[in-house]
Design an enzyme around this catalytic site. Structure first.
Site, mmCIF file in Angstrom:
data_model
loop_
_atom_site.group_PDB
_atom_site.id
_atom_site.type_symbol
_atom_site.label_atom_id
_atom_site.label_comp_id
_atom_site.label_asym_id
_atom_site.label_seq_id
_atom_site.Cartn_x
_atom_site.Cartn_y
_atom_site.Cartn_z
ATOM 1 N N LYS A 1 26.305 67.844 -15.522
ATOM 2 C CA LYS A 1 26.157 69.151 -14.887
ATOM 3 C C LYS A 1 24.771 69.750 -15.163
ATOM 4 O O LYS A 1 24.094 69.384 -16.125
ATOM 5 C CB LYS A 1 27.242 70.102 -15.385
ATOM 6 C CG LYS A 1 27.262 70.302 -16.894
ATOM 7 C CD LYS A 1 28.510 71.053 -17.290
ATOM 8 C CE LYS A 1 28.650 71.109 -18.811
ATOM 9 N NZ LYS A 1 29.896 71.752 -19.234
ATOM 10 N N ARG B 1 37.460 77.012 -8.796
ATOM 11 C CA ARG B 1 36.334 77.861 -9.199
ATOM 12 C C ARG B 1 35.442 78.133 -7.990
ATOM 13 O O ARG B 1 35.099 77.218 -7.249
ATOM 14 C CB ARG B 1 35.543 77.163 -10.314
ATOM 15 C CG ARG B 1 34.414 77.967 -10.905
ATOM 16 C CD ARG B 1 33.715 77.164 -11.992
ATOM 17 N NE ARG B 1 34.587 76.924 -13.110
ATOM 18 C CZ ARG B 1 34.452 75.890 -13.950
ATOM 19 N NH1 ARG B 1 33.505 74.992 -13.753
ATOM 20 N NH2 ARG B 1 35.278 75.747 -14.955
ATOM 21 N N CYS C 1 43.885 74.308 -19.937
ATOM 22 C CA CYS C 1 42.730 73.437 -20.146
ATOM 23 C C CYS C 1 43.129 72.181 -20.899
ATOM 24 O O CYS C 1 43.667 72.244 -22.012
ATOM 25 C CB CYS C 1 41.628 74.168 -20.903
ATOM 26 S SG CYS C 1 40.168 73.133 -21.189
ATOM 27 N N ARG D 1 25.370 73.845 -10.803
ATOM 28 C CA ARG D 1 26.541 74.716 -10.793
ATOM 29 C C ARG D 1 26.188 76.116 -10.267
ATOM 30 O O ARG D 1 25.083 76.358 -9.804
ATOM 31 C CB ARG D 1 27.120 74.817 -12.211
ATOM 32 C CG ARG D 1 27.525 73.457 -12.837
ATOM 33 C CD ARG D 1 28.822 72.938 -12.276
ATOM 34 N NE ARG D 1 29.288 71.732 -12.973
ATOM 35 C CZ ARG D 1 30.101 71.711 -14.032
ATOM 36 N NH1 ARG D 1 30.504 72.838 -14.572
ATOM 37 N NH2 ARG D 1 30.491 70.561 -14.557
ATOM 38 N N LYS E 1 22.760 73.651 -15.017
ATOM 39 C CA LYS E 1 23.023 75.085 -14.929
ATOM 40 C C LYS E 1 21.715 75.871 -14.931
ATOM 41 O O LYS E 1 20.804 75.586 -15.705
ATOM 42 C CB LYS E 1 23.898 75.535 -16.106
ATOM 43 C CG LYS E 1 25.282 74.882 -16.110
ATOM 44 C CD LYS E 1 26.125 75.382 -17.270
ATOM 45 C CE LYS E 1 27.526 74.783 -17.227
ATOM 46 N NZ LYS E 1 28.375 75.271 -18.341
ATOM 47 N N CYS F 1 32.318 76.800 -23.626
ATOM 48 C CA CYS F 1 32.338 77.570 -22.382
ATOM 49 C C CYS F 1 32.077 79.056 -22.595
ATOM 50 O O CYS F 1 31.490 79.707 -21.737
ATOM 51 C CB CYS F 1 33.668 77.369 -21.667
ATOM 52 S SG CYS F 1 33.883 75.709 -20.989
ATOM 53 N N CYS G 1 37.222 81.608 -24.048
ATOM 54 C CA CYS G 1 37.507 80.692 -22.944
ATOM 55 C C CYS G 1 39.012 80.697 -22.664
ATOM 56 O O CYS G 1 39.791 81.323 -23.382
ATOM 57 C CB CYS G 1 37.029 79.286 -23.292
ATOM 58 S SG CYS G 1 38.048 78.455 -24.535
ATOM 59 N N CYS H 1 37.833 74.547 -27.886
ATOM 60 C CA CYS H 1 37.275 73.225 -28.150
ATOM 61 C C CYS H 1 35.770 73.369 -28.316
ATOM 62 O O CYS H 1 35.215 74.456 -28.095
ATOM 63 C CB CYS H 1 37.629 72.245 -27.019
ATOM 64 S SG CYS H 1 36.532 72.352 -25.583
#
Length: 575
Positions: A217, A84, A443, A153, A219, A486, A437, A482
């Site tokens: 994380k 990424r 994944c 991120r 953001k 995302c 996603c 899931c």
């Protein structure tokens, strides 16, 4: 170093999540990655190093479609890496695009995927290709540092800096925040780019993150009303620009958003951020640092499911968090300014910016740029455009792209390339407002299909929309494989979250401006049940809606679903 972090050094790591010891013992994110990269006996890296690779911008994955076959053949899984990019604001030049396209063809699976964080992911990068992949990207003045991991991120912002002076300012701010909050370790440069570590040099330090980094994380998003294309309230930290006579006078500061949750665990939930005040443009970097430090010092390091900033806010309260931020700032935030968001979608087709230059918004279904078998050649088409384009190319957080800053005399040439490569077709507003996603096959968290499945489900929903007279209506539909969120499904008017192969939880009640969470309507249902439910609901909506009423508002007004007024009530308000 704060008192909290100092105390962490003395706490037994037995009391903390194992990742906390891993970070501290990693020699500033080096671990044994040098040895793992040199090991040609396996396509994987060591178990501990799989956690550290995330800080450097890539995840170890394997092809789940081939797991059973390879197990039967007594072969290890077909390991590869998802890489990424760190791309604040989502802008690349045509020259950079050519490099990124070349890297996709040489070192990945010949596709580029636009993510919901305004950057690119590569899939199918094998271990032996990682270093050349990262070096090629670095030569184009792009990197993958901190694109994943327990750090800040990729910083996102309302798309296209060429639209106005204010848009340019927030784009530059996204870069400034990204640089300011970047980890200082040179591990990435040594392990993947060949930089030598200086023996006997000064001791390496992380003045902002410390050896502990963050609990999870972090953001950041920046928006310019009335557009909320970044879904600002879904982020740990958000800045809402206050524009007066074309100039940005400051930003409302929002804290505590986040999408992820875990099925069956009501203590986990998505949450929208709270506005805690207003800051001037020259205060933004200090505010971002202060918010990050409050989370660094107070976030949960025992339970990673409870470690995001949203839970720190829930546990301590918004007023407490604001006071802690102001303590770090040494001053108080001003009171928030009024703002209004109208939409969280993108613009499509040709439109002009403030200076008269033209921009083309291109719909990219679920963000996947490839040369498809049906003749739609998005990857080759964009390569052809990059060869003649004199402006920039910008990614959006809705997984689309903008061919930006096109002179009037170049429009016909760009149009001809778009049509020659069949890059655009008649697409319904429903499809344009959809997002998914990646999920299977790469994944490791996926419980159900998403990117590979949503287009066919949209086909069926389009038929229903046509039959009930709603074909010109945009209803926000999002799907994830899931519950980690995302594609931000918990903000959708219609959200699907994978529960098992072929089965999804159905959520209803988000709104088109990204300012309201939806709520669970049906659990663990298959496609026939999904279609039965939505056919009935869409028929009712067509017959009973008020003028201009969005679907998400209708299902609440009609009593079909209760409104979610706060993240803690996502699973149901207390009796």
């Amino acid at each position: 170093m704060s008192d909290i972090i100092a105390k962490l050094r003395d706490i037994s790591f037995d009391d903390l999540h194992p990742n906390e010891r891993l970070k501290v013992d990693s020699d500033y994110l080096r671990g044994t990655l040098m040895e793992s990269m040199a090991d040609r006996a396996t396509g994987a890296v060591s178990e501990n190093d799989t956690q550290l690779t995330k800080f450097h911008g890539f995840y170890q994955q394997d092809d789940r479609d081939l797991r059973s076959e390879r197990r039967h053949q007594k072969l290890e899984p077909l390991y590869s890496f998802m890489v990424r990019l760190r791309l604040p604001g989502g802008l690349v030049t045509p020259a950079q695009w050519m490099t990124l396209d070349d890297v996709a063809r040489r070192y990945a699976n010949s596709t580029l995927r636009i993510t919901t964080r305004q950057t690119f992911q590569y899939h199918g990068v094998f271990k032996e290709n990682l270093r050349p992949h990262l070096k090629a990207v670095n030569e184009a003045m792009i990197d993958t540092i901190a694109a994943c991991g327990d750090v800040n991120r990729n910083v996102i912002c309302t798309a296209n800096p060429h639209r106005s002076k204010a848009h340019r300012e927030v784009y530059e701010l996204a870069h400034s925040i990204s640089t300011h909050l970047l980890p200082r370790t040179r591990a990435y440069h040594e392990i993947f780019l060949g930089e030598e570590r200086v023996a006997g040099g000064p001791e390496e330090q992380e003045p902002l993150y410390t050896r502990h980094y963050l609990p999870r994380k972090f953001k950041v998003a920046i928006a310019i009303p009335p557009e909320n294309d970044v879904d600002l309230f879904a982020h740990d930290l958000g800045f809402i620009a206050h524009v007066d006579n074309g100039a940005i006078r400051g930003y409302n500061v929002c804290i505590g958003g986040g999408m992820g949750m875990t099925h069956g665990e009501p203590a986990t939930f998505p949450r929208l951020s709270d506005v805690i005040g207003f800051c001037t443009p020259d205060q933004v970097l200090d505010v971002a640092e202060a918010v990050l430090k409050v989370q660094r010092d107070n976030g949960d390091r025992h339970d990673r499911k409870h470690a995001r900033l949203k839970y720190t806010v829930e546990d301590h309260g918004v007023d407490w968090f604001r006071a802690e931020v102001e303590h770090h700032l040494g001053t108080t935030l001003d009171e928030a300014r009024d703002f209004h968001f109208a939409s969280n979608g993108d613009r499509y087709g040709w439109y002009q910016g403030e200076d008269g230059a033209w921009h083309y918004g291109l719909f990219v279904q679920n963000g996947r740029l490839a040369d498809f078998e049906d003749g739609m050649h998005l990857l080759s088409g964009m390569r052809a455009i990059a060869q003649v384009h004199t402006g920039d190319i910008i990614l959006t957080t809705n997984q689309n792209l903008i061919i930006a800053n096109v002179p009037a005399d170049k429009r016909d040439e760009i149009d001809a390339l778009i049509h020659r490569h069949r890059m655009t077709r008649d697409v319904t507003p429903l499809r344009q407002a959809s997002m998914a996603c990646v999920a299977f096959p790469t994944c490791g968290l996926a419980m159900a299909e998403s990117e590979r499945y949503l287009p066919s489900l949209i086909d069926k929903l389009e038929d229903v929309m046509h039959k009930v007279g709603l074909e010109d209506n945009a209803i926000n539909v999002r799907m994830t494989g899931c519950p980690n969120g995302c594609a931000r499904p918990y903000l959708a008017e219609i959200g699907f979250v994978g529960k098992a192969l072929g089965r999804y939880n159905l959520y209803l009640g988000g709104n088109p401006s990204g300012e309201r969470l939806n709520r669970l309507y049906r659990e663990n249902i298959d496609e026939p049940t999904i279609m039965d439910e939505l056919t009935s609901l869409l028929q009712r909506y067509a017959e009973e809606r008020e003028s201009g009423e969005p679907f998400g508002d209708y299902v609440i007004r009609a009593g079909i679903i209760a409104e979610t007024t706060a993240g803690r009530y996502f699973h149901g308000a207390p009796a």
